[in-house]
Design an enzyme around this catalytic site. Structure first.
Site, PDB file in Angstrom:
ATOM      1  N   HIS A 100       0.784  -1.268   0.016  1.00 10.10           N
ATOM      2  CA  HIS A 100       0.038  -0.159   0.112  1.00 10.10           C
ATOM      3  C   HIS A 100       0.851   1.196   0.128  1.00 10.10           C
ATOM      4  O   HIS A 100       2.132   1.219   0.322  1.00 10.10           O
ATOM      5  CB  HIS A 100      -0.802  -0.146   1.223  1.00 10.10           C
ATOM      6  CG  HIS A 100      -1.981  -0.957   1.236  1.00 10.10           C
ATOM      7  ND1 HIS A 100      -1.978  -2.319   1.307  1.00 10.10           N
ATOM      8  CD2 HIS A 100      -3.349  -0.731   0.595  1.00 10.10           C
ATOM      9  CE1 HIS A 100      -3.009  -2.831   1.246  1.00 10.10           C
ATOM     10  NE2 HIS A 100      -3.980  -1.845   0.784  1.00 10.10           N
ATOM     11  N   LYS A 151      -0.183   4.629   4.692  1.00  8.39           N
ATOM     12  CA  LYS A 151      -1.064   3.552   5.314  1.00  8.39           C
ATOM     13  C   LYS A 151      -0.519   3.314   6.873  1.00  8.39           C
ATOM     14  O   LYS A 151       0.591   2.965   6.932  1.00  8.39           O
ATOM     15  CB  LYS A 151      -1.218   2.409   4.762  1.00  8.39           C
ATOM     16  CG  LYS A 151      -2.345   1.536   5.087  1.00  8.39           C
ATOM     17  CD  LYS A 151      -2.932   0.297   4.095  1.00  8.39           C
ATOM     18  CE  LYS A 151      -3.538  -0.796   4.881  1.00  8.39           C
ATOM     19  NZ  LYS A 151      -4.871  -0.090   5.343  1.00  8.39           N
TER      20      LYS A 151
END
Length: 271
Positions: A157, A161
């Site tokens: 990600h 995140k």
């Protein structure tokens, strides 16, 4: 059927703005409230303008109780603390709660479970059709292969995140654990570092990568002797999560109280 009136929680964030745009593109739903944290600098701003749309007259507010007076549901991609605060109010108001928040603890999930005797909750680590199909397929593969095939889940990600493994990785982990008929909590291997020794038979491994602007990549690996199966999903735009959440919201309208998943929404239970 009348339009479903929705509140977007975290309306000033990336997912909140995506949800506002998705609602504007979707028949059968209308934005009736935009929720933000009490200390947000965006309170009082127009949700449409923040989402890059024409002003829609829905101003960001921190008062969920007032917003929910004329709503049918709330779509919640926020943080665990905010989601748990929203759970009680949504249940008290009798509105559907669509939860896409990740990083929820065991105690958080217990709080959510506690309201499902009187409230409709749809909760998933990922709201996209593709990921939920991947989970169903991975479960079936796990059922079909014996434990000579090791299972590893790799996710990547964007750099911002804050939780790991991702909610989607855990969703996939639960799916393959169910296929193997084991408990993920006692068969999960995370954060290998240093001299770890040989891989424990039956473990489900997780690896989390962070960098750039990656929306979300997930691969389930079944590694056997001299062969390997890899099942991959790559999310290219978070609008897939927003549209999936709206599908869940429309599905939830009129349902009996209970805790549901995207597998229920998409009818994937028998795959």
């Amino acid at each position: 059927m009348s339009e479903m009136r929705l509140i977007v929680a975290g309306a000033g964030g990336r997912m909140g703005r995506a949800l506002t745009r998705a609602i504007s593109e979707t028949e059968g739903v209308v934005l009736t409230g935009a929720l933000e944290s009490p200390n947000s600098e965006l309170l009082g701003k127009d949700a449409g303008t923040l989402a890059g749309l024409p002003a829609n007259g829905v101003l960001l507010s921190a008062d969920l109780w007032s917003l929910s007076a004329n709503a049918d549901g709330i779509v919640d991609f926020t943080v665990p603390q905010a989601t748990i605060a929203n759970v009680a109010i949504a249940a008290q108001r009798g509105i559907a709660h669509i939860i896409g928040t990740t990083g929820l603890s065991t105690s958080d999930n217990a709080v959510i479970q506690s309201v499902t005797d009187r409230a409709v909750v749809v909760k998933s680590g990922n709201m996209s059709l593709g990921v939920n199909l991947l989970a169903a397929i991975a479960k079936r593969v796990a059922q079909s292969l014996d434990d000579s095939f090791d299972i590893e889940i790799v996710e990547m990600h964007h750099r911002a995140k804050v939780d790991a493994p991702s909610g989607t990785a855990l969703l996939l982990g639960e799916a393959v654990a169910a296929g193997r008929k084991i408990d993920l909590a006692t068969h999960s291997a995370r954060g290998r570092d240093g001299f770890t020794g040989a891989r424990k038979p039956g473990d489900i491994g997780f690896a989390s990568l962070r960098g750039g602007t990656v929306t979300g990549d997930h691969t389930v690996i079944f590694a056997g002797a001299s062969e390997r199966i890899e099942l991959t999903h790559k999310a290219e735009d978070r609008m897939i999560f927003a549209h999936g959440a709206l599908t869940a919201a429309r599905w939830a309208k009129g349902k009996k109280p209970g805790l549901y998943s995207m597998a229920d929404v998409l009818g994937l239970g028998d795959i």
